[in-house]
Scaffold this motif. Sequence first.
Motif, PDB file in Angstrom:
ATOM      1  N   ALA A 101       0.806  -1.219   0.000  1.00  0.00           N
ATOM      2  CA  ALA A 101       0.000   0.000   0.000  1.00  0.00           C
ATOM      3  C   ALA A 101       0.839   1.268   0.000  1.00  0.00           C
ATOM      4  N   ALA A 102       2.137   1.156  -0.270  1.00  0.00           N
ATOM      5  CA  ALA A 102       2.971   2.350  -0.444  1.00  0.00           C
ATOM      6  C   ALA A 102       2.587   3.026  -1.756  1.00  0.00           C
ATOM      7  N   ILE A 103       2.373   4.343  -1.716  1.00  0.00           N
ATOM      8  CA  ILE A 103       1.933   5.074  -2.898  1.00  0.00           C
ATOM      9  C   ILE A 103       3.135   5.434  -3.762  1.00  0.00           C
ATOM     10  N   LEU A 104       3.071   5.032  -5.028  1.00  0.00           N
ATOM     11  CA  LEU A 104       4.172   5.228  -5.978  1.00  0.00           C
ATOM     12  C   LEU A 104       3.895   6.371  -6.946  1.00  0.00           C
ATOM     13  N   GLY A 105       2.642   6.709  -7.128  1.00  0.00           N
ATOM     14  CA  GLY A 105       2.267   7.781  -8.039  1.00  0.00           C
ATOM     15  C   GLY A 105       0.873   8.261  -7.734  1.00  0.00           C
ATOM     16  N   SER A 106       0.602   9.541  -7.995  1.00  0.00           N
ATOM     17  CA  SER A 106      -0.729  10.094  -7.731  1.00  0.00           C
ATOM     18  C   SER A 106      -1.031  11.205  -8.717  1.00  0.00           C
ATOM     19  N   ALA A 107      -2.306  11.491  -8.872  1.00  0.00           N
ATOM     20  CA  ALA A 107      -2.747  12.586  -9.737  1.00  0.00           C
ATOM     21  C   ALA A 107      -4.133  13.012  -9.293  1.00  0.00           C
ATOM     22  N   SER A 108      -4.469  14.268  -9.577  1.00  0.00           N
ATOM     23  CA  SER A 108      -5.796  14.771  -9.226  1.00  0.00           C
ATOM     24  C   SER A 108      -6.193  15.904 -10.164  1.00  0.00           C
ATOM     25  N   ARG A 109      -7.497  16.212 -10.167  1.00  0.00           N
ATOM     26  CA  ARG A 109      -8.028  17.322 -10.942  1.00  0.00           C
ATOM     27  C   ARG A 109      -9.430  17.613 -10.429  1.00  0.00           C
ATOM     28  N   GLY A 110      -9.997  18.734 -10.862  1.00  0.00           N
ATOM     29  CA  GLY A 110     -11.362  19.039 -10.483  1.00  0.00           C
ATOM     30  C   GLY A 110     -12.341  18.107 -11.168  1.00  0.00           C
ATOM     31  N   THR A 111     -13.435  17.805 -10.480  1.00  0.00           N
ATOM     32  CA  THR A 111     -14.485  16.974 -11.068  1.00  0.00           C
ATOM     33  C   THR A 111     -15.298  17.796 -12.059  1.00  0.00           C
ATOM     34  N   PRO A 112     -15.432  17.351 -13.307  1.00  0.00           N
ATOM     35  CA  PRO A 112     -16.225  18.105 -14.285  1.00  0.00           C
ATOM     36  C   PRO A 112     -17.673  18.262 -13.824  1.00  0.00           C
ATOM     37  N   ARG A 113     -18.249  19.409 -14.121  1.00  0.00           N
ATOM     38  CA  ARG A 113     -19.663  19.666 -13.795  1.00  0.00           C
ATOM     39  C   ARG A 113     -20.575  19.302 -14.961  1.00  0.00           C
ATOM     40  N   GLY A 114     -20.052  18.626 -15.940  1.00  0.00           N
ATOM     41  CA  GLY A 114     -20.818  18.234 -17.110  1.00  0.00           C
ATOM     42  C   GLY A 114     -19.913  18.227 -18.321  1.00  0.00           C
ATOM     43  N   PRO A 115     -20.466  18.143 -19.509  1.00  0.00           N
ATOM     44  CA  PRO A 115     -21.898  18.255 -19.805  1.00  0.00           C
ATOM     45  C   PRO A 115     -22.700  16.998 -19.483  1.00  0.00           C
ATOM     46  N   ASN A 116     -22.011  15.890 -19.207  1.00  0.00           N
ATOM     47  CA  ASN A 116     -22.718  14.644 -18.918  1.00  0.00           C
ATOM     48  C   ASN A 116     -21.819  13.746 -18.079  1.00  0.00           C
ATOM     49  N   GLY A 117     -22.327  12.570 -17.764  1.00  0.00           N
ATOM     50  CA  GLY A 117     -21.571  11.659 -16.916  1.00  0.00           C
ATOM     51  C   GLY A 117     -20.327  11.110 -17.578  1.00  0.00           C
ATOM     52  N   ILE A 118     -20.335  11.011 -18.905  1.00  0.00           N
ATOM     53  CA  ILE A 118     -19.160  10.499 -19.611  1.00  0.00           C
ATOM     54  C   ILE A 118     -17.971  11.417 -19.384  1.00  0.00           C
ATOM     55  N   ALA A 119     -18.223  12.727 -19.269  1.00  0.00           N
ATOM     56  CA  ALA A 119     -17.127  13.665 -19.007  1.00  0.00           C
ATOM     57  C   ALA A 119     -16.479  13.367 -17.667  1.00  0.00           C
ATOM     58  N   VAL A 120     -17.265  12.958 -16.687  1.00  0.00           N
ATOM     59  CA  VAL A 120     -16.721  12.597 -15.377  1.00  0.00           C
ATOM     60  C   VAL A 120     -15.929  11.295 -15.492  1.00  0.00           C
ATOM     61  N   THR A 121     -16.476  10.323 -16.223  1.00  0.00           N
ATOM     62  CA  THR A 121     -15.742   9.076 -16.453  1.00  0.00           C
ATOM     63  C   THR A 121     -14.384   9.347 -17.085  1.00  0.00           C
ATOM     64  N   GLU A 122     -14.361  10.209 -18.090  1.00  0.00           N
ATOM     65  CA  GLU A 122     -13.099  10.517 -18.763  1.00  0.00           C
ATOM     66  C   GLU A 122     -12.108  11.176 -17.813  1.00  0.00           C
ATOM     67  N   ALA A 123     -12.608  11.995 -16.881  1.00  0.00           N
ATOM     68  CA  ALA A 123     -11.717  12.608 -15.897  1.00  0.00           C
ATOM     69  C   ALA A 123     -11.109  11.553 -14.985  1.00  0.00           C
ATOM     70  N   VAL A 124     -11.896  10.552 -14.599  1.00  0.00           N
ATOM     71  CA  VAL A 124     -11.382   9.452 -13.779  1.00  0.00           C
ATOM     72  C   VAL A 124     -10.282   8.704 -14.531  1.00  0.00           C
TER      73      VAL A 124
END
Length: 325
Positions: A22-45
């Motif tokens: 469980a040692a963390i080797l890499g990480s990344a983050s960004r804001g959660t998209p507010r749209g235009p749809n759920g696929i945009a959120v999936t793509e951010a993940v």
Amino acid sequence: MYYVGVDLGATNVRAVVGDETAAILGSASRGTPRGPNGIAVTEAVLEVIRQACTEAGIAPSEAVAAGVGSIGPLDLAEGVVQGPANLPDTVERIPLVGPVGRLLDTDEVYLHNDTIAGVIGERFHSERNPDDMVYLTISSGIGAGVAVDGNVLSGWDGNAGEVGHMTVDPHGFMTCGCGLDGHWEGYCSGNNIPEYARELYEEDPIETSLPVEDPDFSAVDVFEAAGEDTFADHVIDQVAHWNAMGIANVIHAYAPLVVSVGGAVALNNPDRVLDPIREKLPEMVFINVPEVRLTGLGDEVVVKGALASALTDGTGDRSRVESPP
């Protein structure tokens, strides 16, 4: 071996890559998209998973499993978020399990409500946390992950612990982001504190420095003015009342020994949030009053819990890992 943990919140999405300890080797983050749809959120993940893998120096296909802690409500059978309360109505459906599995080329993708991932993280990463405990988040929304007799409660559809949608005010003074009245989240979440403050001000206008009419008025403004502004202090006291009532309901339902609190509202304002709750609980709780404390994992509690889930076949059971941290 490599594992992926994901924290999908209403404000931010984060991913980490870890090894078998469980040692963390890499990480990344960004804001959660507010749209235009759920696929945009999936793509951010998927984007943050790729970035975390790049930082860890691996290809996504080298990860053998992933855990995802997500805002709800969930549909575990479909592996999606369905109608999230704290994202715009256009974000109706967020596919997660299928797309993440295809990116990583694995069937081992474990989806949890974010607070369930949180309680998994609390118990996996600390031997001092008891078998009976609650992880509570006070952030964009409110929710709880619950462990009873060492068993993490999930529910058949993954939506156990949506305590922010408990009705605390039968008069329904505030409307929750889910569209229903009187819910705990409608008064005390980061998204709704400014709306609650506006309603209180409209009901009883008093002199205040708070920019209640400003469209950008936020919970941050309320907490920053605390101690200097009478109205801000009043709002915080009212929020503490509803928080204590909600936590008292959780205590009566699950009898935890510890309530560990996280989420941006609590983490950024621990004294203003937790101290009043500790003061009010003895007058509200019929059974034993548990320890109420700030999570020791900070804002990484959900993503670390998601990673722990990936390591343990979705269970969070430390015994499945030879040397957990």
